[in-house]
Design an enzyme around this catalytic site. Structure first.
Site, mmCIF file in Angstrom:
data_model
loop_
_atom_site.group_PDB
_atom_site.id
_atom_site.type_symbol
_atom_site.label_atom_id
_atom_site.label_comp_id
_atom_site.label_asym_id
_atom_site.label_seq_id
_atom_site.Cartn_x
_atom_site.Cartn_y
_atom_site.Cartn_z
ATOM 1 N N LYS A 188 0.236 2.602 10.604
ATOM 2 C CA LYS A 188 0.364 4.082 10.523
ATOM 3 C C LYS A 188 0.024 4.800 10.929
ATOM 4 O O LYS A 188 -0.138 4.601 12.599
ATOM 5 C CB LYS A 188 -0.708 3.827 8.751
ATOM 6 C CG LYS A 188 -1.033 3.044 7.890
ATOM 7 C CD LYS A 188 0.709 3.071 7.026
ATOM 8 C CE LYS A 188 1.241 1.707 6.479
ATOM 9 N NZ LYS A 188 0.117 1.258 5.713
HETATM 10 C C1 LIG Z 1 -0.002 0.411 4.268
HETATM 11 C C2 LIG Z 1 0.231 1.409 2.346
HETATM 12 C C3 LIG Z 1 -0.683 0.639 1.014
HETATM 13 C C4 LIG Z 1 -1.854 -0.612 2.307
HETATM 14 O O1 LIG Z 1 -2.436 -0.161 3.354
HETATM 15 P P1 LIG Z 1 -3.576 -1.571 3.463
HETATM 16 O O2 LIG Z 1 -4.982 -0.435 4.704
HETATM 17 O O3 LIG Z 1 -2.793 -1.977 4.584
HETATM 18 O O4 LIG Z 1 -4.093 -2.033 2.103
HETATM 19 C C5 LIG Z 1 -0.757 1.134 0.548
HETATM 20 N N1 LIG Z 1 -0.337 2.040 0.029
HETATM 21 C C6 LIG Z 1 0.957 2.436 1.010
HETATM 22 C C7 LIG Z 1 1.876 3.582 0.320
HETATM 23 C C8 LIG Z 1 1.745 1.872 2.211
HETATM 24 O O5 LIG Z 1 2.277 2.535 2.892
#
Ligand SMILES: *Cc1c(COP(=O)(O)O)cnc(C)c1O
Length: 386
Positions: A188
């Site tokens: 991210k």
């Molecule tokens: C990555 C992601 C999540 C989950 O995030 P984590 O921190 O890995 O639990 C939820 N929603 C979206 C759209 C994502 O891209």
């Protein structure tokens, strides 16, 4: 292999984490509040609660909004499974709203049509999870207006979108929602290894989520059912979880946050360079709504399959064979076996399924060089049979 996304860890990040390792607190110390205040101030939210993942943040957000058995949660089929699973965790039922063919976000017109029908059938949603796919915000003003009219709560799944803006304000200020969630997974925009955050301007939602992230246990006398037995006393007043973020993670987050705006600017510059360089190819490049400044977590292209002689799968494989770490975000959630077993079928959300048949995420991350980007572009031409 050029990956589709990757983190940047600087010496300052390493130093910040090492300093925490040598300090008194590995968890429940000063770094988590510091990170929370930093993000809240940056995006313009009153309250921020750091947790161990965005998935946990979505779970406690739904619980705080009162989602439970007999309720419905709606979201987009083009998302990571966590945006929908949070509804199932709460015992609620999940349904989807098809996507807008331009932004690939949940379509407000499709939402309105589905709400009208649901109202007649007395099965209106309690919570809508609006996912800002690739970092581009949903049409939040329209979604919020529908929320007012039909009485549902709104969670922004902004896992892709920290550092981006909607109508010239930072995503995360929750102007058009109840709660906004960020993810700090390494792919991210900024990372804490694993980690997430829930932001809100509502004090009671913040207090509820604070309780739920830490066992439902409080040391606040104001929340207790009777006077404390003594200075050791705590009370469990809800069924919570251990969703806490560690001090190491928060220190990394504080350090990464300093580079957030620079990362998003660099991602946008690279995305615009892709737009220019790919303009003549038989693909659709990401359309951007004028109201949005995307975090540009992902750069998704769609193949114009009727203009090329190769299949989607073949193009994808040819890119991978050339060392380009392409990916596909996302497989429509309603087509996952777990959701099919709940009654969903192929064909339920045609725009989402059309998108899935054409989409490829090409590499984009802030430390990517222009020469790496040129390699991706050359590999793509080849993969398209040009
Ligand atoms: C990555 C992601 C999540 C989950 O995030 P984590 O921190 O890995 O639990 C939820 N929603 C979206 C759209 C994502 O891209």
């Amino acid at each position: 292999m050029i990956p589709y996304g990757r983190q940047e860890i600087t010496q300052a990040d390493v130093d910040a984490v090492v300093a925490v390792l040598q300090s008194d607190f590995l968890t429940q110390g000063p770094q988590v509040p510091r990170f929370e205040q930093g993000v809240a101030k940056h995006v313009g939210a009153k309250h921020a609660l750091a947790v161990n993942s965005a998935t946990s943040a979505l779970h406690i957000a739904c619980l705080a909004l009162g989602l439970g058995k007999g309720d419905w949660l709606w979201t987009s089929p083009i998302t990571f499974v966590a945006s929908a699973n949070c509804g199932l965790y709460c015992g609620a039922q999940v349904d989807f709203v098809d996507i807008d063919p331009r932004t690939y976000n949940l379509c407000p017109e499709a939402l309105e049509a589905k709400l009208q029908k649901a109202e007649q059938e007395a099965r209106l949603p309690k919570v809508l999870v609006a996912v800002h796919l690739c970092g581009q915000p949903c049409d939040m003003q329209a979604i919020h207006a529908l929320g007012q009219r039909y009485g549902f709560k709104i969670v922004e799944d902004a896992s892709h979108a920290i550092g981006g803006q909607y109508q010239n304000e930072y995503i995360g200020n929750s102007r058009y929602s109840d709660i906004t969630v960020f993810s700090f997974h390494p792919v991210k925009i900024i990372t804490t290894a694993e980690g997430g955050m829930a932001l809100t301007n509502d004090e009671s939602l913040a207090s509820r989520m604070d309780l739920l992230r830490s066992h439902g246990v409080t040391r606040d006398p104001a929340l207790m059912t009777h006077e404390a037995d003594g200075p050791w006393y705590y009370q469990q007043i809800a069924l919570g979880f251990n969703y806490r973020m560690t001090e190491l993670q928060a220190a990394l987050g504080v350090s990464q946050l300093e580079r957030l705006d620079g990362y998003v600017a660099r991602r946008n510059a690279l995305a615009e360079r892709y737009d220019t360089q790919l303009a003549e190819l038989p693909i659709i490049t990401p359309w951007q709504h004028p109201d949005s400044y995307s975090g540009r977590h992902l750069y998704v292209i769609r193949l114009k399959l009727d203009e090329i002689s190769v299949s989607h799968r073949h193009a994808f494989e040819t890119l991978r064979d050339q060392g380009i770490g392409v990916n596909l975000h996302y497989i429509p959630v309603h087509t996952q076996p777990y959701y099919q077993q709940l009654g969903f079928q192929h064909g339920n959300f045609p725009e989402a399924e059309r998108y899935y048949a054409e989409a490829i995420s090409v590499p984009l991350y802030p430390t990517m060089s222009e020469s790496e980007q040129d390699l991706v572009i050359a590999a793509l031409r080849k993969a398209l049979g040009l």
